[in-house]
Design a protein around this motif. Sequence first.
Motif, short mmCIF file in Angstrom:
data_model
loop_
_atom_site.label_atom_id
_atom_site.label_comp_id
_atom_site.label_asym_id
_atom_site.label_seq_id
_atom_site.Cartn_x
_atom_site.Cartn_y
_atom_site.Cartn_z
N HIS A 2 54.03 37.08 45.00
CA HIS A 2 53.34 36.45 46.11
C HIS A 2 52.01 37.16 46.35
O HIS A 2 51.54 37.91 45.50
N SER A 3 51.42 36.95 47.50
CA SER A 3 50.16 37.58 47.87
C SER A 3 50.33 38.30 49.20
O SER A 3 51.10 37.86 50.06
N THR A 4 49.61 39.40 49.37
CA THR A 4 49.63 40.08 50.67
C THR A 4 48.96 39.24 51.74
O THR A 4 49.22 39.43 52.94
N HIS A 60 49.68 46.76 47.26
CA HIS A 60 50.79 46.09 46.60
C HIS A 60 52.10 46.58 47.22
O HIS A 60 52.32 47.79 47.36
N THR A 61 52.97 45.65 47.56
CA THR A 61 54.21 46.02 48.25
C THR A 61 55.38 45.18 47.73
O THR A 61 55.25 43.96 47.58
N THR A 62 56.50 45.84 47.46
CA THR A 62 57.71 45.16 47.03
C THR A 62 58.77 45.26 48.11
O THR A 62 59.07 46.35 48.60
N ILE A 63 59.33 44.12 48.49
CA ILE A 63 60.37 44.05 49.52
C ILE A 63 61.60 43.37 48.93
O ILE A 63 61.50 42.24 48.43
N ALA A 64 62.73 44.03 48.99
CA ALA A 64 64.00 43.43 48.55
C ALA A 64 64.65 42.74 49.74
O ALA A 64 64.98 43.39 50.74
N LEU A 65 64.85 41.43 49.65
CA LEU A 65 65.48 40.68 50.73
C LEU A 65 67.00 40.78 50.65
O LEU A 65 67.69 40.72 51.66
N ASN A 66 67.52 40.88 49.43
CA ASN A 66 68.94 41.09 49.20
C ASN A 66 69.10 41.60 47.77
O ASN A 66 68.11 41.90 47.10
N ASP A 67 70.34 41.68 47.30
CA ASP A 67 70.59 42.23 45.96
C ASP A 67 69.98 41.38 44.85
O ASP A 67 69.71 41.88 43.75
N ASN A 68 69.76 40.08 45.10
CA ASN A 68 69.30 39.18 44.05
C ASN A 68 67.87 38.69 44.22
O ASN A 68 67.35 38.02 43.33
N LEU A 69 67.24 39.01 45.34
CA LEU A 69 65.91 38.46 45.59
C LEU A 69 64.97 39.53 46.13
O LEU A 69 65.27 40.20 47.13
N ILE A 95 57.35 40.55 45.44
CA ILE A 95 56.26 41.48 45.14
C ILE A 95 54.97 40.88 45.70
O ILE A 95 54.51 39.82 45.24
N PHE A 96 54.41 41.55 46.71
CA PHE A 96 53.18 41.09 47.33
C PHE A 96 52.00 41.76 46.62
O PHE A 96 51.87 42.98 46.64
N LEU A 97 51.16 40.94 46.01
CA LEU A 97 49.99 41.42 45.27
C LEU A 97 48.80 41.49 46.21
O LEU A 97 48.42 40.48 46.83
N HIS A 98 48.19 42.66 46.29
CA HIS A 98 47.09 42.83 47.23
C HIS A 98 45.77 42.37 46.63
O HIS A 98 45.43 42.70 45.50
N SER A 99 45.04 41.61 47.43
CA SER A 99 43.69 41.19 47.06
C SER A 99 42.91 40.95 48.34
O SER A 99 43.44 41.05 49.45
N ILE A 100 41.64 40.59 48.20
CA ILE A 100 40.74 40.46 49.33
C ILE A 100 41.21 39.35 50.28
O ILE A 100 41.75 38.32 49.86
N LEU A 101 41.00 39.57 51.57
CA LEU A 101 41.36 38.59 52.59
C LEU A 101 40.31 37.48 52.65
O LEU A 101 39.12 37.73 52.51
N TYR A 102 40.75 36.25 52.86
CA TYR A 102 39.85 35.13 53.08
C TYR A 102 40.22 34.45 54.39
O TYR A 102 41.37 34.47 54.81
N LYS A 103 39.23 33.85 55.03
CA LYS A 103 39.44 33.21 56.33
C LYS A 103 39.36 31.69 56.26
O LYS A 103 39.72 31.01 57.21
#
Length: 218
Positions: free
Chosen positions: A48-50, A63-72, A75-83
């Motif tokens: 995904h995206s940050t 860049h941040t990885t969050i485990a929602l459960n054992d199977n999912l 991965i949030f990919l960091h890039s520039i913010l847009y409005k």
Amino acid sequence: MAPFPKKNIWLIKVAEPTPLDGKDVRLFRAGLLAARLAERGHGVTWWHSTVNHQQKMQRFSEHTTIALNDNLKIIFLHSILYKKNAGLLRIFNQYGTARAFEQLAEQSMPPDIIVCCLPPLELCVRAVEYGKRHHIPVVLDVQDLWPDAFMKFAPPWLRAPWRLLLTPWFEAVKKACSNAAAIIGTTDAFVAWALNYAGRKSTPYDRAFPFGYTETVP
């Protein structure tokens, strides 16, 4: 009959809500698919995206990885913010996200299959390139007709130079579609559009899957 073997699946889709975005957030196509695959025991990595596309804010500063459960996990990919949905900053964001995926993907355990949503085009190209290097099938899920959709912004007298300006994106969609193992989409017309760019006829693996929804609405 033997049970269907569980798979390690990468799902690539930015600009959608995630379960982390609020208590009563409504998941879209990729979010619902990720949840169902995980419920069936598959290992799902959602790239995904940050940037929260709906709220136009950064979820994380790196860049941040969050485990929602054992199977999912996400991965949030960091890039520039847009409005704004359309503009140079969003283009820069998409290129930055694609580069981040390319770097982090090579540091990850390869999946059995990749499902990549189109658009954005840059991520689709990096996904099929990764799949080709590692002999992994990539399924393109067509959700919007980029870059064709942008042609409507140009008046008739400007169509030729406008298309010339968009040449990198037209080349990108050709590369993504022609290197995909299968093409799916929200409608038959979307699938046919992508197959035209792929330069091939339909196979049993190319088909439309309409939008779905949960049985309960928040």
